[in-house]
Design a protein around this motif. Sequence first.
Motif, PDB file in Angstrom:
ATOM      1  N   LYS A  75      37.667  32.396  36.620  1.00 17.77           N
ATOM      2  CA  LYS A  75      36.292  32.431  36.807  1.00 17.77           C
ATOM      3  C   LYS A  75      35.891  31.490  37.976  1.00 17.77           C
ATOM      4  CE  LYS A  75      34.839  34.721  32.669  1.00 17.77           C
ATOM      5  NZ  LYS A  75      33.720  34.682  31.425  1.00 17.77           N
TER       6      LYS A  75
ATOM      7  N   GLN B  99      30.311  38.963  37.735  1.00 22.82           N
ATOM      8  CA  GLN B  99      30.978  37.395  37.782  1.00 22.82           C
ATOM      9  C   GLN B  99      31.725  37.153  38.678  1.00 22.82           C
ATOM     10  OE1 GLN B  99      32.570  37.532  33.640  1.00 22.82           O
ATOM     11  NE2 GLN B  99      31.130  35.701  33.329  1.00 22.82           N
ATOM     12  N   TRP B 100      32.062  35.971  39.213  1.00 22.16           N
ATOM     13  CA  TRP B 100      32.653  35.567  40.605  1.00 22.16           C
ATOM     14  C   TRP B 100      34.410  35.151  39.756  1.00 22.16           C
ATOM     15  CZ3 TRP B 100      29.469  31.481  43.666  1.00 22.16           C
ATOM     16  CH2 TRP B 100      28.309  32.254  43.932  1.00 22.16           C
TER      17      TRP B 100
ATOM     18  N   ILE C 283      33.579  39.474  43.397  1.00 19.21           N
ATOM     19  CA  ILE C 283      32.529  39.726  42.343  1.00 19.21           C
ATOM     20  C   ILE C 283      32.700  40.950  41.517  1.00 19.21           C
ATOM     21  CG2 ILE C 283      30.200  40.062  41.870  1.00 19.21           C
ATOM     22  CD1 ILE C 283      29.429  38.632  44.661  1.00 19.21           C
TER      23      ILE C 283
ATOM     24  N   SER D 180      32.681  29.160  39.422  1.00 14.56           N
ATOM     25  CA  SER D 180      31.347  28.746  39.027  1.00 14.56           C
ATOM     26  C   SER D 180      30.348  29.555  39.953  1.00 14.56           C
ATOM     27  CB  SER D 180      31.303  27.340  38.753  1.00 14.56           C
ATOM     28  OG  SER D 180      29.753  26.910  38.672  1.00 14.56           O
ATOM     29  N   ALA D 181      29.331  30.002  39.516  1.00 16.85           N
ATOM     30  CA  ALA D 181      28.235  30.516  40.534  1.00 16.85           C
ATOM     31  C   ALA D 181      27.553  29.291  41.222  1.00 16.85           C
ATOM     32  CB  ALA D 181      27.239  31.054  39.468  1.00 16.85           C
TER      33      ALA D 181
ATOM     34  N   GLU E  29      31.770  42.836  37.760  1.00 14.44           N
ATOM     35  CA  GLU E  29      30.778  42.991  36.670  1.00 14.44           C
ATOM     36  C   GLU E  29      29.859  41.758  36.742  1.00 14.44           C
ATOM     37  OE1 GLU E  29      33.155  43.596  33.313  1.00 14.44           O
ATOM     38  OE2 GLU E  29      33.718  45.885  33.671  1.00 14.44           O
TER      39      GLU E  29
END
Length: 297
Positions: free
Chosen positions: A58, A21-22, A17, A60-61, A19
């Motif tokens: 990235k 974001q994953w 993680i 996705s959450a 800032e």
Amino acid sequence: MKLIRFGEKGLERPGIIHEGQWFDVSDYFEDYNEYFFENDGLKRLQQFVESNKGKLPKVSADERLGSPIARPSKIVCIGLNYADHAKETGATIPAEPVIFMKSTTALIGPNDEVMIPRDSQKTDWEVELAVIIGKKASYVEEAEAMDYVAGYALHNDVSEREFQLERNGTWDKGKGCDTFAPVGPFLATKEEIADVDNLRLWLSLNGKMMQDGTTANLIFKIPFLISYVSRFMTLLPGDMISTGTPAGVGLGFNPQVYLQPGDVVELGIDGLGTSKQKVIAFTKEIYKEVKTTTIKA
């Protein structure tokens, strides 16, 4: 840094993680296992992230999170390490730490389902601060103990009280059932936590607050625990020490309260995020969901 592992059960990949974001680092790094921690994985990962800002894929959450550490060699737990918890269970405050082991097969992701074991009537909850070991530790001096810490994570030390306390023998049989160790959502490296001795930890059941404590009330602090445990067993990189729970467990209520299918447990610790587990009845079907893969090393 904050470390995550994401993906299907048994097929989790390492990520971070950053800032908020994953990001996926599985193309560049081994899983977060003993090899990773033993071979300066945190330092290598930090340098890599700093050199590749804006370039990492990235995640996705919506992805499932697994435990932020791959299956460790040991999950070591400390019992009765908050005076209020010892009091509510009718136990004497220990003169030395109570040590028990939790099966590594109990390890699951932070938001996975917790399964009540077959024949269980007294499945309980325990919010705990988990310490992740960063390098091999044997006969460690207390003054040097924090040098062996990789980071911290949120842990629900799910427990079956009849198995633990009424079936003779050690506590282990009530602690290591499948799904009894939800960990995460992430591992926070130790520099992320300014004061590990002053963290609020809490747990709610179906929206009702059951536990609300602080690590300031730990009887035995983290440096002492690492030093103490390392006298009796060698701690390997990636091993986990769960440091105990404050008052508010189901065992401590009058009448006692235990988990039932359909219940929802939510818990959190300052700086270590939150997790949520739905409770389900025993079923062998849960085993069919688990896949296996070869872990890179």
